[in-house]
Each structure stands twice: as C-alpha cells, then as structure tokens.
Design a protein around this motif. Structure first.
Motif, PDB file in Angstrom:
ATOM      1  N   GLY A  84       0.735  -1.004  -0.051  1.00 24.15           N
ATOM      2  CA  GLY A  84       0.103   0.137  -0.048  1.00 24.15           C
ATOM      3  C   GLY A  84       0.819   1.239   0.042  1.00 24.15           C
ATOM      4  O   GLY A  84       0.623   2.459  -0.643  1.00 24.15           O
ATOM      5  N   LEU A  85       2.052   1.393   0.540  1.00 22.33           N
ATOM      6  CA  LEU A  85       2.651   2.259   0.961  1.00 22.33           C
ATOM      7  C   LEU A  85       3.420   2.521  -0.461  1.00 22.33           C
ATOM      8  O   LEU A  85       3.439   3.754  -0.844  1.00 22.33           O
ATOM      9  CB  LEU A  85       3.899   2.271   1.773  1.00 22.33           C
ATOM     10  CG  LEU A  85       3.273   2.513   3.206  1.00 22.33           C
ATOM     11  CD1 LEU A  85       4.504   1.677   4.301  1.00 22.33           C
ATOM     12  CD2 LEU A  85       3.279   4.050   3.597  1.00 22.33           C
ATOM     13  N   LEU A 116      -8.620  -5.308   6.135  1.00 22.84           N
ATOM     14  CA  LEU A 116      -7.202  -5.160   5.972  1.00 22.84           C
ATOM     15  C   LEU A 116      -6.965  -3.990   4.975  1.00 22.84           C
ATOM     16  O   LEU A 116      -6.138  -3.090   5.148  1.00 22.84           O
ATOM     17  CB  LEU A 116      -6.463  -6.440   5.233  1.00 22.84           C
ATOM     18  CG  LEU A 116      -4.928  -6.340   5.268  1.00 22.84           C
ATOM     19  CD1 LEU A 116      -4.277  -5.991   6.443  1.00 22.84           C
ATOM     20  CD2 LEU A 116      -4.474  -7.453   4.716  1.00 22.84           C
ATOM     21  N   ARG A 117      -7.694  -3.721   4.002  1.00 25.56           N
ATOM     22  CA  ARG A 117      -7.530  -2.627   3.187  1.00 25.56           C
ATOM     23  C   ARG A 117      -7.709  -1.177   4.055  1.00 25.56           C
ATOM     24  O   ARG A 117      -7.034  -0.395   3.693  1.00 25.56           O
ATOM     25  CB  ARG A 117      -8.397  -2.722   1.935  1.00 25.56           C
ATOM     26  CG  ARG A 117      -8.003  -3.710   0.903  1.00 25.56           C
ATOM     27  CD  ARG A 117      -9.292  -3.932   0.124  1.00 25.56           C
ATOM     28  NE  ARG A 117     -10.508  -4.602   0.806  1.00 25.56           N
ATOM     29  CZ  ARG A 117     -11.616  -5.009   0.273  1.00 25.56           C
ATOM     30  NH1 ARG A 117     -11.527  -4.909  -1.309  1.00 25.56           N
ATOM     31  NH2 ARG A 117     -12.603  -5.446   0.902  1.00 25.56           N
ATOM     32  N   ASP A 118      -8.719  -1.255   4.807  1.00 29.02           N
ATOM     33  CA  ASP A 118      -8.719   0.054   5.646  1.00 29.02           C
ATOM     34  C   ASP A 118      -7.658   0.026   6.692  1.00 29.02           C
ATOM     35  O   ASP A 118      -7.409   1.241   7.012  1.00 29.02           O
ATOM     36  CB  ASP A 118     -10.278  -0.193   6.432  1.00 29.02           C
ATOM     37  CG  ASP A 118     -11.500   0.397   5.739  1.00 29.02           C
ATOM     38  OD1 ASP A 118     -10.958   1.392   4.603  1.00 29.02           O
ATOM     39  OD2 ASP A 118     -12.495   0.148   5.915  1.00 29.02           O
ATOM     40  N   GLY A 119      -7.218  -1.060   7.015  1.00 34.41           N
ATOM     41  CA  GLY A 119      -5.990  -1.147   7.770  1.00 34.41           C
ATOM     42  C   GLY A 119      -4.954  -0.286   7.205  1.00 34.41           C
ATOM     43  O   GLY A 119      -4.202   0.466   7.836  1.00 34.41           O
ATOM     44  N   VAL A 168     -12.102  -9.058  -3.035  1.00 39.81           N
ATOM     45  CA  VAL A 168     -11.248  -9.653  -2.037  1.00 39.81           C
ATOM     46  C   VAL A 168      -9.944  -9.391  -2.302  1.00 39.81           C
ATOM     47  O   VAL A 168      -9.245  -9.937  -3.547  1.00 39.81           O
ATOM     48  CB  VAL A 168     -11.432 -11.170  -1.883  1.00 39.81           C
ATOM     49  CG1 VAL A 168     -10.433 -11.698  -0.995  1.00 39.81           C
ATOM     50  CG2 VAL A 168     -12.990 -11.598  -1.532  1.00 39.81           C
ATOM     51  N   SER A 169      -9.281  -8.429  -1.789  1.00 34.25           N
ATOM     52  CA  SER A 169      -8.056  -8.085  -2.122  1.00 34.25           C
ATOM     53  C   SER A 169      -7.453  -7.078  -0.800  1.00 34.25           C
ATOM     54  O   SER A 169      -7.885  -6.506  -0.259  1.00 34.25           O
ATOM     55  CB  SER A 169      -8.058  -6.726  -3.124  1.00 34.25           C
ATOM     56  OG  SER A 169      -6.943  -6.383  -3.451  1.00 34.25           O
ATOM     57  N   ALA A 170      -6.113  -7.611  -0.557  1.00 34.58           N
ATOM     58  CA  ALA A 170      -5.388  -6.993   0.520  1.00 34.58           C
ATOM     59  C   ALA A 170      -4.824  -5.657   0.281  1.00 34.58           C
ATOM     60  O   ALA A 170      -4.215  -5.081   1.319  1.00 34.58           O
ATOM     61  CB  ALA A 170      -4.549  -8.253   1.196  1.00 34.58           C
ATOM     62  N   VAL A 171      -4.677  -5.386  -0.764  1.00 35.58           N
ATOM     63  CA  VAL A 171      -3.860  -4.264  -1.109  1.00 35.58           C
ATOM     64  C   VAL A 171      -4.626  -3.215  -2.080  1.00 35.58           C
ATOM     65  O   VAL A 171      -4.094  -2.072  -2.334  1.00 35.58           O
ATOM     66  CB  VAL A 171      -2.525  -4.604  -2.111  1.00 35.58           C
ATOM     67  CG1 VAL A 171      -1.759  -5.628  -1.239  1.00 35.58           C
ATOM     68  CG2 VAL A 171      -3.101  -5.292  -3.456  1.00 35.58           C
ATOM     69  N   THR A 172      -5.829  -3.174  -2.502  1.00 31.89           N
ATOM     70  CA  THR A 172      -6.504  -2.461  -3.094  1.00 31.89           C
ATOM     71  C   THR A 172      -7.180  -1.392  -2.144  1.00 31.89           C
ATOM     72  O   THR A 172      -7.886  -1.604  -1.538  1.00 31.89           O
ATOM     73  CB  THR A 172      -7.706  -2.938  -4.091  1.00 31.89           C
ATOM     74  OG1 THR A 172      -7.130  -3.918  -4.907  1.00 31.89           O
ATOM     75  CG2 THR A 172      -8.403  -1.807  -4.827  1.00 31.89           C
TER      76      THR A 172
END
Length: 289
Positions: free
Chosen positions: A20-21, A202-205, A284-288
């Motif tokens: 994400g960064l 996780l995306r909001d995290g 379902v995506s951890a990085v979008t």
C-alpha cells in the motif's frame, strides 16, 4: 517523506502495508526476523526490532517509521517472552528513530490495550462504544505490552520530539479471512462480546496507516480503529441485550452499528473506514486501497 521503514514487514498487516505504501508513492525499507513470503519492499532487511544495531542500520535514509513487529497474541509465547519482546522492540525502534531525528512514527497498538477482551476474570467494559479513554483492567502480558507501548510513544515524543500515532487495531484480516472469523463468531457470539464484535478490513487498515503517517498532528496520540459495523450479521442492540446486558451504552445504536468510537481517527487523521464484511460486492483484495 519519501522512505518509510516498516518493521514486521513479513506479517499479514506488514505485507499489505508495504504494498500500500508503494502504491501511494513511497519507497519502503522492510525489517523482519525472517521472510516466509516474497517481500515487495525495495530494501528488505533481515533483523531484530529489539536490536539497536539492526534498527539503526535499517533507519538509514528513512523519513518515517511504521512499527508493526510484535508477538501478536499471548498464546504465542510465555508471558515473559510476549511482554519483553513487544515492549523492548517498540522502545528500541522509537528510541533509535528519535536519536536519528526522525520526526514521525506510527506503531501498532491493539484494542486489547485496555485489557478487558483477554482478561481471565469475568469483567466487562466500562461502557460502549469503546473509546481511547475506557477504563483499563489488564490480566495478560500481551495487553499489558500494548498499554506500555502507548506509554513509550508518549515518552518518545517528550524525549525526542517524535510525533507518534498508536493505532488500536481490532481484528484485522482481508475480506475472505473475515468471513471465516464471522462464521465462527456467529456460532458463539459471546467470544467477541468484550471487544464489541469489532473488526477492520485489511484494506482499511492500510488506509489508516497511510493516513497516520501523512498526518501533520503533533504529539503522541492513541487512535482507536474499527469498521462502521460489527463482524456478525445480527442487530447490535440485540447482541448487547443477550451478551452484555449490564454494560452502559453511551449512545443509541441502530442496525449493525459498531461499538468502537472512531471519532478521534476522523478528527486527527481524516480517516473513516470504507469497507464492510456485509457488502456483497466487495472485491477480495488485501492491497486495493
């Protein structure tokens, strides 16, 4: 701010934060005891967050720090191991960053920092919705370590002038994993009652982490996080009547309203959660982000 050090870079939140960064335009130095997954960090380092030498080397060229390295549950070590590891790692990372003049750090605290969710005694929260000032009652080493981490953040600000945001994460998983946790919680809602059935996609995290790193707020602050709703598909007031009938409710709840007050996250970080486990159209995506 161009380069961010991410400790615990091979953890589930750490991996998503690195991606994400980078998607947000940052260069990333990763630090992990080992890498069981391929890291996308452009500078992945193996090292111990408790080591002054390892952290000092990892901070070369870094503008801000995201500290996630920790033993994440009291069952993953003896009480001594959990407490000593977590407290020593957080203090060392903040001290090394402060001594090198790094002005901003974000650390992972936990909803468990007030102690009630993991308490071995039959205690309940002082009130709902939970906020950052709720009375603490701690009986386990993990919760104690997170409470001390928040104090270490205040010390780092007072000693070195490092602005620190301690994010109190609830259950944080990607959408698919949250569905599995929700299915278990549906079978026995009592298990999550003392944390208000709180969760965060996780995306909001990752979005909250970036908001905290980019915030210009000065000082040391504890910030609670959660989705806008509860994990399981039941009415919040119904669950409270059944599983927390003696806990005072400070404001009315409707539908599946969350039981964590996230006003401080909005006020200080400009952050509001975007994703819900109950949205059928979630990708379902951890990085979008």
């Amino acid at each position: 701010m161009k380069r961010v050090l991410v400790t615990g870079a091979d953890g589930s939140i750490g991996r998503a934060a690195v991606v994400g960064l980078q998607a947000a335009g940052y260069e990333v130095t990763g630090l992990s005891l080992r890498y069981d997954h391929t890291s996308t960090a452009d500078r992945p380092l193996v090292g111990d967050a408790r080591s002054a030498d390892d952290v000092g080397a990892a901070l070369d060229g870094v503008d801000a720090v995201l500290h996630l390295a920790a033993i994440p549950h009291p069952s993953l070590g003896t009480p001594e191991e959990v407490f000593e590891n977590n407290v020593a790692a957080t203090f060392n990372v903040l001290a090394q960053a402060g001594q090198q003049g790094i002005g901003r750090a974000v650390i992972a605290s936990s909803i468990n920092a007030f102690g009630v969710p993991m308490n071995v005694n039959q205690v309940v929260p002082a009130y709902y919705p939970l906020d950052e000032e709720v009375h603490a009652d701690i009986s386990d080493a993990y919760s104690l370590s997170k409470s001390v981490d928040e104090q270490s953040a205040r010390m780092a600000w007072r000693r070195w002038g490092t602005d620190v945001i301690a994010l109190r994460f609830p259950l944080v998983k990607d959408h698919a994993e949250l569905l599995k946790f929700a299915a278990r919680a549906e079978r026995d809602p009592s298990g999550m009652a003392r944390e208000g059935w709180a969760y965060l996609d996780l995306r909001d995290g990752v979005r909250a982490i970036i908001a905290a790193l980019e915030s210009t707020v000065a000082g040391a602050h504890v910030v609670g996080l959660a989705a806008d709703d509860i994990l399981i598909d039941r009415q919040t007031d119904e669950l409270l009547r059944e599983y927390a009938p003696t806990v005072p409710l400070r404001r009315p709840v409707h539908g599946r309203d969350a039981l964590v007050d996230t006003a401080r996250a909005k006020e200080l970080l400009g952050f509001t959660p975007r994703f819900s486990i109950h949205d059928d159209d979630q990708v379902v995506s951890a990085v979008t982000i």
